[in-house]
Design an enzyme around this catalytic site. Structure first.
Site, PDB file in Angstrom:
ATOM      1  CB  THR A 180      -0.937   0.056   1.224  1.00 13.56           C
ATOM      2  OG1 THR A 180      -0.166  -0.244   2.377  1.00 13.56           O
ATOM      3  CG2 THR A 180      -2.067  -0.908   1.111  1.00 13.56           C
ATOM      4  CD  GLN A 215      -1.271 -12.331   3.370  1.00 18.61           C
ATOM      5  OE1 GLN A 215      -0.758 -11.518   4.119  1.00 18.61           O
ATOM      6  NE2 GLN A 215      -2.503 -12.757   3.547  1.00 18.61           N
ATOM      7  CG  HIS A 273      -2.761 -14.640  -1.495  1.00 19.86           C
ATOM      8  ND1 HIS A 273      -3.291 -13.653  -0.693  1.00 19.86           N
ATOM      9  CD2 HIS A 273      -2.901 -15.794  -0.799  1.00 19.86           C
ATOM     10  CE1 HIS A 273      -3.716 -14.203   0.445  1.00 19.86           C
ATOM     11  NE2 HIS A 273      -3.491 -15.495   0.398  1.00 19.86           N
TER      12      HIS A 273
END
Ligand SMILES: [Zn+2]
Length: 657
Positions: free
Chosen positions: A432, A507, A527
């Site tokens: 992020t 992930q 993922h």
């Protein structure tokens, strides 16, 4: 927490890329049952992602919208129109304020997403509106204004670090603008009247008449409807309420009801109590109060309405002594009654309200519109919003967003130095900070696409979901290709160069570790990856950019050019199994290492959530780096309440090249 959402809330025509115009018009007419501006916002956001001048305009508009808690560019446009109608000064100062505070927040290295959502800009806008009431539009006034907006941004940044992040999770709202403005007025009074270095003619210092704002009316001379509107400032009110309505019907109803109530109560006050800035009180205190507490900081419902009514009374009771006291000092009360009331009520709800009425506040990073908050499912679990009790207990080890402790860095570096094989378990938090939106967060990016529908099963069976997925994926790829590795990735590369890195279990699907130059063999993407797609029929794997031309040419769902099978991104969807061989390799390598750094993950979802338990059983030392507590903190040797990038920025300086 799982976010429950009725998938019927997203009809198949949610993404009207190839939508006939009549259907679009029908959609607008359906306004009262469902106000959906997605068809307008999507192309706009797509344009914004490509061009920075448009992104700047978008940030400006969102900043204006945030004045009434609406992160909607159209709401911002209506707010700007309202300001332009009332006063050219307000328009000029508000725009300048939004630009200066957003840019300065960038310079202060504040979170880019908060800045782009207008979280910093809106205090600049409010400061600009205040300024236009009390000061003339002159060059000295503008220069002074820019300086004071910077101070406001510093105050806001400091207040957010204390109030918003970590344990309090309270909004700072327009408090920075109001406090800084009152302080700057006091300093200016002193400079003009005591020191005499500024001539009063450059600035309008209102003295006793401080509650009569300096607003020139462009329509003052007009007669007829325009004249009527101008006398009652109705044109500006209409614009503001239209802006609220575009964003949320619940906010609109609450704002309208409580504004009228406020008007009625102010009118009923005895004449001797009048002239305390009723208009400012209603417009800048009652109106945002109604929006904030009816569904925004608390999920909408009967308890929220009861609290809003109560806070309405508290706000009134605060206003009368506050305005009297400050008027003696020739100072305005601005938005202080509203800010104090909201913080008081939220504190109360966190402490006692939760116990009595099952009522919780909405965690700040989930605050969107009342409707979307209801969609997320209520009540919010108490784990998401810490109670007052937890606050007090957690206080000694409180999260600190800006003050890195030298001691923490030193002991962390010591741990790294003594370790020989270091594994890293990284969650969305590390990306992020490079500009990739967090799937579980409320980044406006994901909300537009109803990501809850993107399950494996849906993708296999529903053409509309596939098409909607690829619309989202194209925008996601823009973000991925723009994302640059941050200080955390750089620190990991250093570990890799020193030969200490065992593996990174991540992930994230964005490939940022590989982009940072880390040995790809050490990156285990549990993922999957967004950089490749594969054919569900023949198993062929293609780079993601190979299908971009087809998508750009308007193909809604791309197919394999070998066997025409359905193509699926190599990311792991909800409801899809994680590749067992990658997971086994990840566990083996983590257990083989002597230090595990768990970073940027809240450890809520298995299997990642149980990796620390396994590592603990094998005697692997662990360091957790996360701004918020995780359920496994007790297993760690060291818990650092920081965001990865900020922490490693400081660490990188210590460990050198
Ligand atoms: Zn194929």
């Amino acid at each position: 927490m799982t976010i429950l959402r009725d998938s019927n809330a997203y009809p198949p025509d949610y993404f009207p890329e190839n939508f006939p115009m009549t259907a679009r018009i029908r959609n607008i007419l359906k306004g009262w049952t469902r106000i959906d501006t997605t068809w307008l916002l999507l192309p706009w956001e797509h344009l914004c992602a490509k061009s920075w001048p448009l992104r700047a305009v978008d940030t400006l508009l969102r900043s204006c919208g945030q004045v009434i808690f609406a992160e909607h560019p159209l709401t911002g446009l209506f707010m700007l129109l309202a300001m332009a109608m009332v006063s050219r000064g307000a328009f000029l100062f508000a725009c300048t304020g939004a630009a200066v505070s957003s840019l300065f927040a960038f310079a202060l290295k504040e979170d880019r997403h908060y800045i782009q959502r207008g979280i910093f800009g809106f205090n600049g806008v409010i400061f600009g509106i205040f300024w236009s009431w009390y000061f003339l539009t002159s060059t000295p006034s503008l220069l002074l204004f820019i300086l004071m907006v910077m101070v406001t941004t510093i105050v806001q940044s400091a207040m957010m670090n204390r109030l918003s992040y970590g344990f309090f999770n309270l909004p700072v709202m327009s408090l920075p603008a109001a406090l800084t403005f009152i302080c700057s007025l006091m300093i200016l009074y002193w400079l003009v009247f005591n020191v005499g270095i500024i001539s009063p003619e450059h600035l309008y210092l209102p003295g006793n008449e401080l509650l009569t704002p300096l607003i020139p009316f462009p329509f003052q001379e007009a007669s007829g409807i325009l004249g009527f509107l101008a006398v009652h400032k109705l044109h500006a009110w209409i614009m503001i309420f239209l802006g609220i309505l575009i964003n949320s019907r619940i906010s609109f109803a609450a704002a309208a009801f409580f504004t009228l109530m406020g008007l009625a109560c102010v009118t009923a006050l005895p004449p001797a109590w009048m002239n305390r800035g009723e208009e400012i009180f209603i417009g800048f205190n009652i109106l945002p109060l109604a929006i904030a507490l009816s569904g925004l900081f608390m999920p909408f419902g009967r308890p929220a309405l009861v609290y809003t009514c109560l806070s309405f009374l508290i706000c009134f009771t605060l206003w009368i002594p506050l305005s009297t006291l400050l008027a003696v000092l020739h100072l305005p009360f601005l938005t202080l009654p509203f800010n104090f009331t909201v913080i008081l009520v939220l504190l109360y709800v966190k402490k006692a309200g939760a116990a009595h009425s099952q009522m919780t506040t909405v965690p700040l990073d989930r605050v969107t519109t009342p409707e979307q908050i209801l969609d997320m499912g209520i009540p919010f679990s108490l784990n998401d919003t810490l109670s007052w009790h937890t606050v007090r207990h957690a206080f000694p080890g409180r999260a600190s967003h800006c003050h890195l402790l030298r001691q923490e860095i030193n002991s962390f570096v010591k741990l790294i130095d003594s370790a020989e094989r270091i594994s890293i378990l990284s969650g969305a938090g590390t990306s992020t900070e490079s500009g990739i939106p967090d799937f579980r967060g409320n980044a406006s990016f994901w909300r537009r696409f109803g990501p809850e529908d993107f399950t494996y099963q849906n993708f296999l069976t529903r053409a509309d979901i596939q098409a909607r997925y690829w619309v989202m994926d194209r925008q996601f790829q823009v973000l991925v290709s723009a994302a640059r590795p941050n200080d955390f990735h750089k620190a990991v590369r250093k570990l890799d160069k020193k030969g200490k890195l065992e593996c990174i279990v991540t992930q994230n699907v964005d490939g940022l570790f590989q982009k940072a130059g880390i040995d790809p063999a050490k990156v285990l993407e549990i993922h999957g990856t967004a950089r490749h797609v594969h054919c569900l029929n023949c198993g062929a794997v293609f780079p993601r950019q190979d299908i971009e031309s087809a998508l750009a040419a308007g193909v809604p769902v791309p197919h394999c050019h070998v066997c025409h099978g359905l193509l699926k991104p190599m990311t792991v969807f909800m409801g899809e199994d994680i590749n067992p061989s990658i997971l086994t390799e990840a566990l083996e390598r983590i257990c083989r290492s002597d230090l595990l750094i768990v970073i940027g993950t809240s450890l809520q979802v298995d299997p990642v959530a149980s990796i620390p338990d396994l590592a603990w059983q094998k005697g692997v030392q662990m360091v957790f780096i996360n701004p918020h507590p995780t359920p496994k903190d007790h297993l760690a040797t060291m818990v650092l309440r920081h965001t990865g990038s900020r922490f490693f920025k400081a660490v990188n300086k210590v460990i050198g090249a």
